[in-house]
Design an enzyme around this catalytic site. Structure first.
Site, PDB file in Angstrom:
ATOM      1  N   ARG A   1       4.184   8.870  -2.344  1.00 35.76           N
ATOM      2  CA  ARG A   1       4.013   7.425  -2.561  1.00 35.76           C
ATOM      3  C   ARG A   1       3.973   7.105  -4.047  1.00 35.76           C
ATOM      4  O   ARG A   1       4.526   6.096  -4.490  1.00 35.76           O
ATOM      5  CB  ARG A   1       2.737   6.942  -1.862  1.00 35.76           C
ATOM      6  CG  ARG A   1       2.895   6.925  -0.344  1.00 35.76           C
ATOM      7  CD  ARG A   1       1.563   6.931   0.374  1.00 35.76           C
ATOM      8  NE  ARG A   1       0.734   5.804   0.054  1.00 35.76           N
ATOM      9  CZ  ARG A   1      -0.597   5.817   0.086  1.00 35.76           C
ATOM     10  NH1 ARG A   1      -1.250   6.917   0.438  1.00 35.76           N
ATOM     11  NH2 ARG A   1      -1.275   4.747  -0.228  1.00 35.76           N
TER      12      ARG A   1
ATOM     13  N   ARG B   1     -10.589   7.001  -0.087  1.00 34.31           N
ATOM     14  CA  ARG B   1     -10.544   5.682   0.550  1.00 34.31           C
ATOM     15  C   ARG B   1     -10.883   5.761   2.041  1.00 34.31           C
ATOM     16  O   ARG B   1     -10.395   6.628   2.758  1.00 34.31           O
ATOM     17  CB  ARG B   1      -9.157   5.057   0.380  1.00 34.31           C
ATOM     18  CG  ARG B   1      -8.993   3.766   1.176  1.00 34.31           C
ATOM     19  CD  ARG B   1      -7.859   2.904   0.694  1.00 34.31           C
ATOM     20  NE  ARG B   1      -6.574   3.562   0.733  1.00 34.31           N
ATOM     21  CZ  ARG B   1      -5.463   3.045   0.218  1.00 34.31           C
ATOM     22  NH1 ARG B   1      -5.507   1.867  -0.387  1.00 34.31           N
ATOM     23  NH2 ARG B   1      -4.326   3.689   0.300  1.00 34.31           N
TER      24      ARG B   1
ATOM     25  N   ARG C   1      -6.821   6.402   6.199  1.00 29.73           N
ATOM     26  CA  ARG C   1      -5.402   6.114   6.467  1.00 29.73           C
ATOM     27  C   ARG C   1      -4.610   7.401   6.592  1.00 29.73           C
ATOM     28  O   ARG C   1      -4.829   8.347   5.858  1.00 29.73           O
ATOM     29  CB  ARG C   1      -4.837   5.256   5.333  1.00 29.73           C
ATOM     30  CG  ARG C   1      -4.893   3.784   5.651  1.00 29.73           C
ATOM     31  CD  ARG C   1      -4.533   2.954   4.472  1.00 29.73           C
ATOM     32  NE  ARG C   1      -3.238   3.301   3.886  1.00 29.73           N
ATOM     33  CZ  ARG C   1      -2.642   2.585   2.933  1.00 29.73           C
ATOM     34  NH1 ARG C   1      -3.240   1.491   2.477  1.00 29.73           N
ATOM     35  NH2 ARG C   1      -1.484   2.948   2.435  1.00 29.73           N
TER      36      ARG C   1
ATOM     37  N   ARG D   1       8.080  -4.612  -4.083  1.00 31.40           N
ATOM     38  CA  ARG D   1       7.954  -3.213  -4.482  1.00 31.40           C
ATOM     39  C   ARG D   1       9.267  -2.653  -5.006  1.00 31.40           C
ATOM     40  O   ARG D   1       9.318  -1.488  -5.384  1.00 31.40           O
ATOM     41  CB  ARG D   1       7.538  -2.393  -3.267  1.00 31.40           C
ATOM     42  CG  ARG D   1       6.136  -1.781  -3.366  1.00 31.40           C
ATOM     43  CD  ARG D   1       5.857  -1.218  -2.016  1.00 31.40           C
ATOM     44  NE  ARG D   1       4.845  -0.236  -1.940  1.00 31.40           N
ATOM     45  CZ  ARG D   1       3.642  -0.441  -1.406  1.00 31.40           C
ATOM     46  NH1 ARG D   1       3.279  -1.628  -1.021  1.00 31.40           N
ATOM     47  NH2 ARG D   1       2.807   0.561  -1.273  1.00 31.40           N
TER      48      ARG D   1
HETATM   49  P1  ADP Z   1      -4.475  -0.386  -3.224  1.00 28.86           P
HETATM   50  O1  ADP Z   1      -4.502  -1.572  -2.306  1.00 28.86           O
HETATM   51  O2  ADP Z   1      -3.925  -0.741  -4.576  1.00 28.86           O
HETATM   52  O3  ADP Z   1      -3.812   0.816  -2.632  1.00 28.86           O
HETATM   53  P2  ADP Z   1      -7.357  -0.274  -2.687  1.00 28.86           P
HETATM   54  O4  ADP Z   1      -7.861  -1.643  -3.023  1.00 28.86           O
HETATM   55  O5  ADP Z   1      -7.225   0.086  -1.263  1.00 28.86           O
HETATM   56  O6  ADP Z   1      -5.979   0.010  -3.505  1.00 28.86           O
HETATM   57  O7  ADP Z   1      -8.308   0.754  -3.435  1.00 28.86           O
HETATM   58  C1  ADP Z   1      -8.098   2.153  -3.323  1.00 28.86           C
HETATM   59  C2  ADP Z   1      -9.449   2.861  -3.286  1.00 28.86           C
HETATM   60  O8  ADP Z   1     -10.095   2.727  -4.554  1.00 28.86           O
HETATM   61  C3  ADP Z   1     -10.425   2.274  -2.261  1.00 28.86           C
HETATM   62  O9  ADP Z   1     -11.159   3.336  -1.695  1.00 28.86           O
HETATM   63  C4  ADP Z   1     -11.337   1.355  -3.080  1.00 28.86           C
HETATM   64  O10 ADP Z   1     -12.627   1.294  -2.529  1.00 28.86           O
HETATM   65  C5  ADP Z   1     -11.344   2.050  -4.436  1.00 28.86           C
HETATM   66  N1  ADP Z   1     -11.385   1.114  -5.564  1.00 28.86           N
HETATM   67  C6  ADP Z   1     -10.750  -0.068  -5.691  1.00 28.86           C
HETATM   68  N2  ADP Z   1     -11.002  -0.634  -6.891  1.00 28.86           N
HETATM   69  C7  ADP Z   1     -11.811   0.238  -7.558  1.00 28.86           C
HETATM   70  C8  ADP Z   1     -12.425   0.256  -8.866  1.00 28.86           C
HETATM   71  N3  ADP Z   1     -12.220  -0.739  -9.717  1.00 28.86           N
HETATM   72  N4  ADP Z   1     -13.176   1.322  -9.184  1.00 28.86           N
HETATM   73  C9  ADP Z   1     -13.354   2.352  -8.306  1.00 28.86           C
HETATM   74  N5  ADP Z   1     -12.829   2.403  -7.078  1.00 28.86           N
HETATM   75  C10 ADP Z   1     -12.056   1.358  -6.700  1.00 28.86           C
HETATM   76  P1  AMP Z   2       0.316   0.056   1.192  1.00 22.48           P
HETATM   77  O1  AMP Z   2      -0.643  -0.324   2.266  1.00 22.48           O
HETATM   78  O2  AMP Z   2       0.658  -1.091   0.291  1.00 22.48           O
HETATM   79  O3  AMP Z   2      -0.132   1.286   0.433  1.00 22.48           O
HETATM   80  O4  AMP Z   2       1.674   0.437   1.930  1.00 22.48           O
HETATM   81  C1  AMP Z   2       1.736   1.496   2.872  1.00 22.48           C
HETATM   82  C2  AMP Z   2       3.186   1.839   3.156  1.00 22.48           C
HETATM   83  O5  AMP Z   2       3.846   0.709   3.770  1.00 22.48           O
HETATM   84  C3  AMP Z   2       4.039   2.174   1.940  1.00 22.48           C
HETATM   85  O6  AMP Z   2       3.903   3.535   1.557  1.00 22.48           O
HETATM   86  C4  AMP Z   2       5.441   1.846   2.464  1.00 22.48           C
HETATM   87  O7  AMP Z   2       5.935   2.863   3.331  1.00 22.48           O
HETATM   88  C5  AMP Z   2       5.186   0.621   3.317  1.00 22.48           C
HETATM   89  N1  AMP Z   2       5.315  -0.639   2.531  1.00 22.48           N
HETATM   90  C6  AMP Z   2       4.322  -1.525   2.235  1.00 22.48           C
HETATM   91  N2  AMP Z   2       4.795  -2.535   1.515  1.00 22.48           N
HETATM   92  C7  AMP Z   2       6.115  -2.292   1.326  1.00 22.48           C
HETATM   93  C8  AMP Z   2       7.147  -2.964   0.630  1.00 22.48           C
HETATM   94  N3  AMP Z   2       6.912  -4.123  -0.038  1.00 22.48           N
HETATM   95  N4  AMP Z   2       8.379  -2.419   0.642  1.00 22.48           N
HETATM   96  C9  AMP Z   2       8.625  -1.277   1.299  1.00 22.48           C
HETATM   97  N5  AMP Z   2       7.707  -0.580   1.952  1.00 22.48           N
HETATM   98  C10 AMP Z   2       6.441  -1.082   1.979  1.00 22.48           C
END
Ligand code: ADP
Ligand code: AMP
Length: 246
Positions: free
Chosen positions: A199, A155, A188, A106
């Site tokens: 974020r 989500r 979350r 990241r």
């Molecule tokens: P990230 O891991 O990048 O933060 P997630 O996979 O958790 O993203 O997805 C974020 C939200 O968007 C979740 O609620 C998921 O169900 C939804 N989502 C993921 N991919 C798509 C898509 N292609 N179209 C619509 N909603 C999606």
């Molecule tokens: P995520 O689940 O990927 O959205 O991450 C949730 C939170 O975890 C982020 O907002 C950061 O605070 C922390 N985090 C996750 N991955 C990293 C990373 N590679 N480097 C630093 N912080 C991270």
């Protein structure tokens, strides 16, 4: 969510060396959703640094105590803590054919660390084993800003099996309940509008430079993440297979 992975992309054998895959994209881009599909289809583990950190926070480990407030604000956890955590995870036996990094690297420092770490791992292996720690294929999921906000506020996830839902786009069959195991879904703590803004700022400032980092090394593949999950999945799988490591 029902995704027919086998009809969309063909059945995969579980013996192929897939190598490291990095999913790059802002919060809400769909990294976790796609990582789970890749993991299931190719039989390699999803390594989500966010999930590992949340688990540490829940268990109140030393790392979790350090990370808790930082995560609650939407800032990034210091590189050395996250890199140490990933180093431990990559040592595990299930990474032998490859792995999917979801939410890591990241920062440019994390990407540099990963390159060095993979190089060290390659040096310790010979022949086919080296492919499992080849330089990563980096798939960037590109999604429009307003779409990210809606995805994040909608989500929900299952605390038991980790499946990700969305109240707007991928609702469970029964509202608030996981289709797979019947567990009540959770939101979350950092998916509030205020923290989401922080974020997304952290992404713009610290993570976006990775597009140039990996682009300059010829490793970046862009996928339009603004499509339904199945369409994103098809493009993502195509990208993985075109890299020709399989
Ligand atoms: P990230 O891991 O990048 O933060 P997630 O996979 O958790 O993203 O997805 C974020 C939200 O968007 C979740 O609620 C998921 O169900 C939804 N989502 C993921 N991919 C798509 C898509 N292609 N179209 C619509 N909603 C999606
Ligand atoms: P995520 O689940 O990927 O959205 O991450 C949730 C939170 O975890 C982020 O907002 C950061 O605070 C922390 N985090 C996750 N991955 C990293 C990373 N590679 N480097 C630093 N912080 C991270």
């Amino acid at each position: 969510m029902e995704v027919q992975t086998s009809s969309a992309v063909g059945v995969k054998t579980n013996q192929q060396v897939v190598g490291p895959i990095v999913l790059l994209g802002p919060p809400g881009a769909g990294k976790g959703t796609q990582a789970k599909l890749i993991a299931e289809t190719y039989g390699i583990p999803q390594i989500s640094t966010g999930d590992i950190l949340r688990d540490n926070v829940a268990r109140k480990t030393e790392l979790g105590v350090k990370a808790k407030e930082i995560m609650a604000r939407g800032d990034l956890v210091p590189d050395e803590l996250v890199c140490g955590m990933v180093a431990d995870r990559l040592m595990q036996a299930d990474c032998v054919r490859g792995f999917i990094l979801d939410g890591f690297p990241r920062t440019v420092r994390q990407a540099e660390w990963l390159d060095t770490q993979l190089e060290k791992m390659r040096a310790g292996k010979d022949g086919k084993g080296q492919q499992a720690c080849a330089p990563p294929v980096v798939i960037r999921l590109v999604v429009e800003y307003n779409q990210l906000l809606q995805r994040l506020t909608g989500r929900r996830s299952c605390p038991t099996c980790g499946l990700i839902y969305n109240v707007y786009y991928q609702p469970p069959k029964i509202q608030g309940i996981c289709d797979v195991d019947g567990t009540p879904l959770v939101t979350r703590r950092d998916d509030t509008e205020e923290v989401i803004t922080e974020r997304l700022k952290a992404y713009e400032q610290l993570t976006l430079p990775l597009v140039e980092y990996y682009g300059a090394r010829g490793r970046l593949i862009e996928v339009n993440g603004d499509q339904p999950v199945e369409a994103v999945m098809a493009q993502t799988f195509k990208a993985i297979e075109n890299v020709n490591r399989l």
